[in-house]
Write an enzyme that holds these catalytic residues in place. Structure first.
Site, PDB file in Angstrom:
ATOM      1  N   GLU A  62       0.856  -1.187   0.000  1.00 37.98           N
ATOM      2  CA  GLU A  62       0.000   0.000   0.000  1.00 37.98           C
ATOM      3  C   GLU A  62       0.886   1.229   0.000  1.00 37.98           C
ATOM      4  O   GLU A  62       2.015   1.167   0.470  1.00 37.98           O
ATOM      5  CB  GLU A  62      -0.846   0.017   1.286  1.00 37.98           C
ATOM      6  N   LYS A  84       2.134   4.567   1.530  1.00 37.71           N
ATOM      7  CA  LYS A  84       2.136   5.109   2.889  1.00 37.71           C
ATOM      8  C   LYS A  84       1.800   6.586   2.801  1.00 37.71           C
ATOM      9  O   LYS A  84       2.593   7.398   2.333  1.00 37.71           O
ATOM     10  CB  LYS A  84       3.498   4.918   3.538  1.00 37.71           C
ATOM     11  N   ASP A 106       1.062  10.341   3.881  1.00 37.19           N
ATOM     12  CA  ASP A 106       1.701  11.200   4.865  1.00 37.19           C
ATOM     13  C   ASP A 106       0.652  12.124   5.452  1.00 37.19           C
ATOM     14  O   ASP A 106       0.450  13.231   4.982  1.00 37.19           O
ATOM     15  CB  ASP A 106       2.810  11.984   4.182  1.00 37.19           C
ATOM     16  N   TYR A 128      -6.823   1.861   6.172  1.00 38.76           N
ATOM     17  CA  TYR A 128      -5.806   0.863   5.827  1.00 38.76           C
ATOM     18  C   TYR A 128      -5.701  -0.285   6.812  1.00 38.76           C
ATOM     19  O   TYR A 128      -4.833  -1.124   6.695  1.00 38.76           O
ATOM     20  CB  TYR A 128      -4.439   1.519   5.663  1.00 38.76           C
ATOM     21  N   LYS A 157      10.649   3.275   2.851  1.00 37.14           N
ATOM     22  CA  LYS A 157      10.538   4.732   2.677  1.00 37.14           C
ATOM     23  C   LYS A 157      11.062   5.184   1.312  1.00 37.14           C
ATOM     24  O   LYS A 157      12.056   4.662   0.811  1.00 37.14           O
ATOM     25  CB  LYS A 157      11.331   5.448   3.787  1.00 37.14           C
ATOM     26  N   CYS A 184      18.132  47.334 -13.729  1.00 37.41           N
ATOM     27  CA  CYS A 184      18.407  46.003 -14.268  1.00 37.41           C
ATOM     28  C   CYS A 184      19.842  45.587 -13.926  1.00 37.41           C
ATOM     29  O   CYS A 184      20.776  46.344 -14.194  1.00 37.41           O
ATOM     30  CB  CYS A 184      18.214  46.006 -15.781  1.00 37.41           C
ATOM     31  N   CYS A 212      21.980  45.641 -17.411  1.00 35.72           N
ATOM     32  CA  CYS A 212      22.293  46.833 -18.211  1.00 35.72           C
ATOM     33  C   CYS A 212      22.085  48.137 -17.446  1.00 35.72           C
ATOM     34  O   CYS A 212      22.412  49.206 -17.951  1.00 35.72           O
ATOM     35  CB  CYS A 212      21.446  46.847 -19.486  1.00 35.72           C
ATOM     36  N   CYS A 236      12.841  44.488 -17.239  1.00 36.49           N
ATOM     37  CA  CYS A 236      13.776  45.471 -17.787  1.00 36.49           C
ATOM     38  C   CYS A 236      13.234  45.807 -19.166  1.00 36.49           C
ATOM     39  O   CYS A 236      13.021  44.920 -19.983  1.00 36.49           O
ATOM     40  CB  CYS A 236      15.168  44.859 -17.905  1.00 36.49           C
ATOM     41  N   CYS A 249      19.043  45.324 -23.977  1.00 36.25           N
ATOM     42  CA  CYS A 249      19.707  44.775 -22.789  1.00 36.25           C
ATOM     43  C   CYS A 249      20.479  43.510 -23.174  1.00 36.25           C
ATOM     44  O   CYS A 249      19.906  42.570 -23.714  1.00 36.25           O
ATOM     45  CB  CYS A 249      18.656  44.454 -21.728  1.00 36.25           C
TER      46      CYS A 249
HETATM   47  S1  IVH Z   1      -0.411   0.246   8.807  1.00 35.83           S
HETATM   48  C1  IVH Z   1       0.765  -1.593  12.639  1.00 35.83           C
HETATM   49  N1  IVH Z   1      -0.795   1.265   6.428  1.00 35.83           N
HETATM   50  O1  IVH Z   1       2.184   5.203   9.011  1.00 35.83           O
HETATM   51  C2  IVH Z   1       0.669  -0.944  11.340  1.00 35.83           C
HETATM   52  N2  IVH Z   1       0.045   2.675   8.153  1.00 35.83           N
HETATM   53  O2  IVH Z   1       4.612   4.779  10.651  1.00 35.83           O
HETATM   54  C3  IVH Z   1      -0.038   0.317  11.443  1.00 35.83           C
HETATM   55  N3  IVH Z   1       0.377   4.984   7.467  1.00 35.83           N
HETATM   56  O3  IVH Z   1       0.692   5.256  12.162  1.00 35.83           O
HETATM   57  C4  IVH Z   1      -0.048   1.101  10.270  1.00 35.83           C
HETATM   58  N4  IVH Z   1      -0.295   4.757   5.391  1.00 35.83           N
HETATM   59  O4  IVH Z   1      -0.238   6.745  10.328  1.00 35.83           O
HETATM   60  C5  IVH Z   1      -0.385   1.499   7.682  1.00 35.83           C
HETATM   61  N5  IVH Z   1      -1.220   2.056   4.295  1.00 35.83           N
HETATM   62  C6  IVH Z   1      -0.813   2.278   5.550  1.00 35.83           C
HETATM   63  C7  IVH Z   1      -0.386   3.554   5.988  1.00 35.83           C
HETATM   64  C8  IVH Z   1       0.038   3.701   7.304  1.00 35.83           C
HETATM   65  C9  IVH Z   1       0.158   5.600   6.303  1.00 35.83           C
HETATM   66  C10 IVH Z   1       0.905   5.661   8.658  1.00 35.83           C
HETATM   67  C11 IVH Z   1       0.072   5.460   9.881  1.00 35.83           C
HETATM   68  C12 IVH Z   1       0.962   4.826  10.878  1.00 35.83           C
HETATM   69  C13 IVH Z   1       2.295   5.232  10.401  1.00 35.83           C
HETATM   70  C14 IVH Z   1       3.344   4.275  10.886  1.00 35.83           C
END
Ligand code: IVH
Length: 682
Positions: free
Chosen positions: A116, A118, A120, A227, A315, A409, A412, A427, A432
């Site tokens: 999935e 992740k 932010d 998620y 990451k 400028c 020039c 300018c 120029c």
């Molecule tokens: S699973 C025990 N799935 O990442 C696993 N977390 O660093 C719990 N997050 O607290 C999280 N997307 O805020 C999971 N597809 C995803 C996620 C996700 C973002 C965040 C979530 C979690 C943090 C962990």
């Protein structure tokens, strides 16, 4: 037992201190002082040292807890099942090590994985009783969070009631986030009201969910992806994947971009694909979460401390960094615009070292309150030119200098003006030298006349030595003149002359693009070449005539007319003609059959039966459309052949319409008929 080196104790104490402090700035103040990458490095070093000296681990080490204490103004919620955090890996080798560890713990029994994105944002838990949302809470420190039920109720994608077979009481978890667009809009409004700007969508999402007044939250464009199923365990299925499908059916927002993977290779392919493509999404992601799919395996694996063994975050390379802005300078563009840019202490972001960043215009600099000497957040997110997000106010010393646009400028010395309806200062001196150098550089660049051998340095030398005033003068250069310049000799002079000669036969659209008409880029030049067939016809066009072309607005039309009116430009075109540059479309070039597809973008994917890729692209062009290789929200259609892959998935995810080959041909034949009808009646 070996007594640890006192230097190690000291280092650990220092690292804990740093991490605690940055956690506080980040989670409580929401004013981070270091980038995520710098923070990760501190945390990693601390973890590594503690692994080497487990006897030095104390319960209050930041490695032993996650996040920060909840703010007391909200009610406190105990999480019946702790909300865990995730371990991180940063490369394929570390991912493989995780996978091997997991496989070993499962006695090498086979299992599949789910990948999935992740997100932010901000983690929340939603509790339902008898199918009704009764509570929403933030993660807080993982055991206790804040009661933000009223705020979460305002997020439209969170169902207040779910229908169907569900347990009496259950909990789902997900990430609340802001789209990039929503974030930009929000910051624009804040700027107008003179409020401090949020540094990034995550901070803005977190700030929005934790508003004490939920009416304010309601105005924020928040969204959520679910998620995880919190409890009761295994109520909706035997696997994570199945559970997510059920949740989607129940009305929860589940990411359509998740995939199930049978092998680690597939996981790595998913990761590397999204490293490249994540910037096309309208929300920020900072990695891929890889999860063991069977829930009984998840249970067997359990957690160590605050991190489950059954999941890991892989990451993405950081796209933001913090560095010092040493000075703001200005360069003069081809059209005379004064473009401010930042000189930075070099910093690596997303694998590239950055020492300069664009600052757009003076107003933008003041709106973001960027000053010389500031520590700034630098961002490289897909775009080629790095951006400055804003200053880190908490690191101001008072020595920083506010910046003003120079009144003369820098090239020039002529007066600088700012037209009231424009963002840019200009300018206005047509002679120029900075402008003629930029003009020249543009003229010789790829996509324009594509003259090899004339680079930045030579362009500058030609202008500064008075050999070239406008680009057409290039064609009257002699071998002697060129050979006499610094770092040139007879051989390179001959090469330049040959390249100039070859450029005389460039297609009309390149010549139009090379003229440097304000607002006329490669795409518009192509349209104009197709429509007018020669420079003479283009220079004679009236504003209304230009504006009638689909894809050309009043601003562009006006700029073309203004260009054609200027004596200097007419002289330049005349000189090009004298030099023998081809100023009309080549014989036999295909004029478009109709403009029925103007403004529409097509992406082709998979193998077509009746057409080659090249033929299909040619057809789109002939009807005035364009083709592209990436699917975005702006794509009009994706034409899908055999064995279509990720582009099809992406189209479905973004809701972009897809066409089979037959449907594509039907569309073209409709375009053809429309054209025939128009010609018959016209
Ligand atoms: S699973 C025990 N799935 O990442 C696993 N977390 O660093 C719990 N997050 O607290 C999280 N997307 O805020 C999971 N597809 C995803 C996620 C996700 C973002 C965040 C979530 C979690 C943090 C962990």
């Amino acid at each position: 037992m070996v007594e640890p080196d006192p230097a190690v104790r000291e280092r650990i104490a220092w690292l804990r201190d740093q991490v605690n402090r940055h956690n506080y700035c980040y989670y409580v103040l929401e004013q981070p002082e270091v980038s995520d990458a710098e923070f990760d490095a501190l945390m990693q070093e601390l973890r590594r040292l503690e692994e080497g000296y487990p006897e030095l681990i104390t319960p209050d080490s930041p490695t032993q807890r996650v996040g920060a204490a909840p703010v007391e103004a909200f009610g406190v919620v105990e999480h019946p099942v702790p909300m865990l955090s995730l371990g991180n890996v940063f490369n394929d080798a570390e991912l493989l090590a995780w996978y091997r560890r997991v496989s070993g713990l499962l006695d090498d029994r086979p299992f599949d994985l789910v990948c999935e994105l992740k997100l932010d944002g901000l983690a929340v838990a939603l509790t339902y009783e008898q199918g009704r949302l009764v509570r929403g809470a933030t993660r807080g420190d993982g055991t206790r969070g804040e009661d933000v039920t009223q705020n979460l109720r305002t997020i439209k994608s969170i169902p207040l009631v779910v229908r169907g077979e569900v347990p009496e009481r259950f909990e789902v978890r997900g990430e609340v986030y802001l789209t990039r667009r929503g974030f930009a809009r929000m910051n624009e409004e804040r700027a107008q009201q003179g409020l401090p700007l949020y540094a990034n969508p995550r901070n803005a999402a977190s700030g929005s969910v934790r508003q004490l007044d939920s009416r304010i939250t309601a105005q924020r464009p928040l969204d959520i992806f679910i998620y995880q199923f919190g409890y009761p365990s295994r109520a909706l299925g035997e696997t994570h994947w199945e559970t997510m499908q059920r949740l989607r059916d129940l009305g929860f927002r589940v990411s359509p971009l998740s995939v199930r993977c049978a092998s680690l290779d597939q996981v790595q392919a998913y990761y590397h694909r999204w490293v490249e493509e994540r910037h096309t999404l309208d929300y920020e992601t900072d990695g891929v979460v890889v999860k063991v799919n069977p829930l009984d395996f998840q249970e067997r694996l359990g957690a160590v401390g605050r991190e489950p063994r059954w999941a890991i975050a892989y990451k993405f390379p950081a796209t933001q960094g913090y560095t010092r802005l040493t000075a703001i300078k200005v360069n003069v563009g081809r059209t005379g615009s004064l473009n401010p840019y930042a000189e930075l202490e070099p910093i690596a972001v997303g694998g590239v070292t950055i020492s300069k960043a664009s600052l757009h215009n003076e107003e933008d600099i003041h709106r973001k309150d960027i000053r010389e000497g500031d520590i700034v957040i630098v961002q490289r997110a897909g775009e080629v030119i790095p951006q400055i997000v804003g200053p880190v106010l908490s690191r101001r010393t008072g020595q920083e200098q506010e910046w003003r646009m120079p009144t003369r400028c820098p090239s020039c010395g002529a007066e600088v003006v700012k037209p009231p309806d424009e963002a840019m200062h200009r300018c206005v001196n047509a002679a120029c030298p900075a402008q003629s150098i930029e003009h020249l550089k543009h003229f010789v660049s790829r996509g324009a006349m594509d003259i090899e051998g004339i680079g930045e340095k030579l362009a500058e030398a030609l202008a500064q030595n008075g050999l070239v005033y406008d680009p057409a003068d290039l064609y009257s250069l002699t071998a002697d003149q060129l050979a006499a310049l610094e770092r040139m000799g007879p051989k390179s002079a001959a090469n330049v002359l040959a390249a100039l000669e070859a450029s005389k036969a460039r297609p009309l659209r390149n010549v139009i693009a090379a003229l440097g008409i304000l607002h006329v880029g490669a795409e518009t030049a192509d349209l104009l070449a197709q429509r007018f067939g020669s420079i003479d016809a283009l220079m004679a066009a009236a504003q209304e005539e230009l504006q009638a072309i689909p894809g050309i607005g009043p601003k562009v039309a006006e700029s073309i007319v203004a260009f054609a009116r200027q004596e200097g430009n007419r002289r330049m075109v005349e000189k090009l003609k004298q030099a023998g540059v081809r100023l009309a479309a080549e014989e036999g070039s295909q004029p478009p059959r109709s403009l029925a597809l103007t403004g529409q973008t097509f992406v082709l994917t998979g193998r077509l039966e009746r057409l080659t890729r090249h033929q299909a692209e040619g057809l789109v062009k002939q009807y005035g459309g364009t083709t592209s290789s990436t699917v975005t929200r702006k794509t009009s259609y994706v034409v899908v052949g055999e064995d279509a892959g990720s582009k099809l998935e992406r189209a479905q995810a973004l809701g972009v319409p897809t066409l089979t080959e037959q449907e594509f041909l039907d569309l073209l034949s409709q375009a053809e008929q429309g054209h025939a009808r128009a010609s018959a009646s016209g």
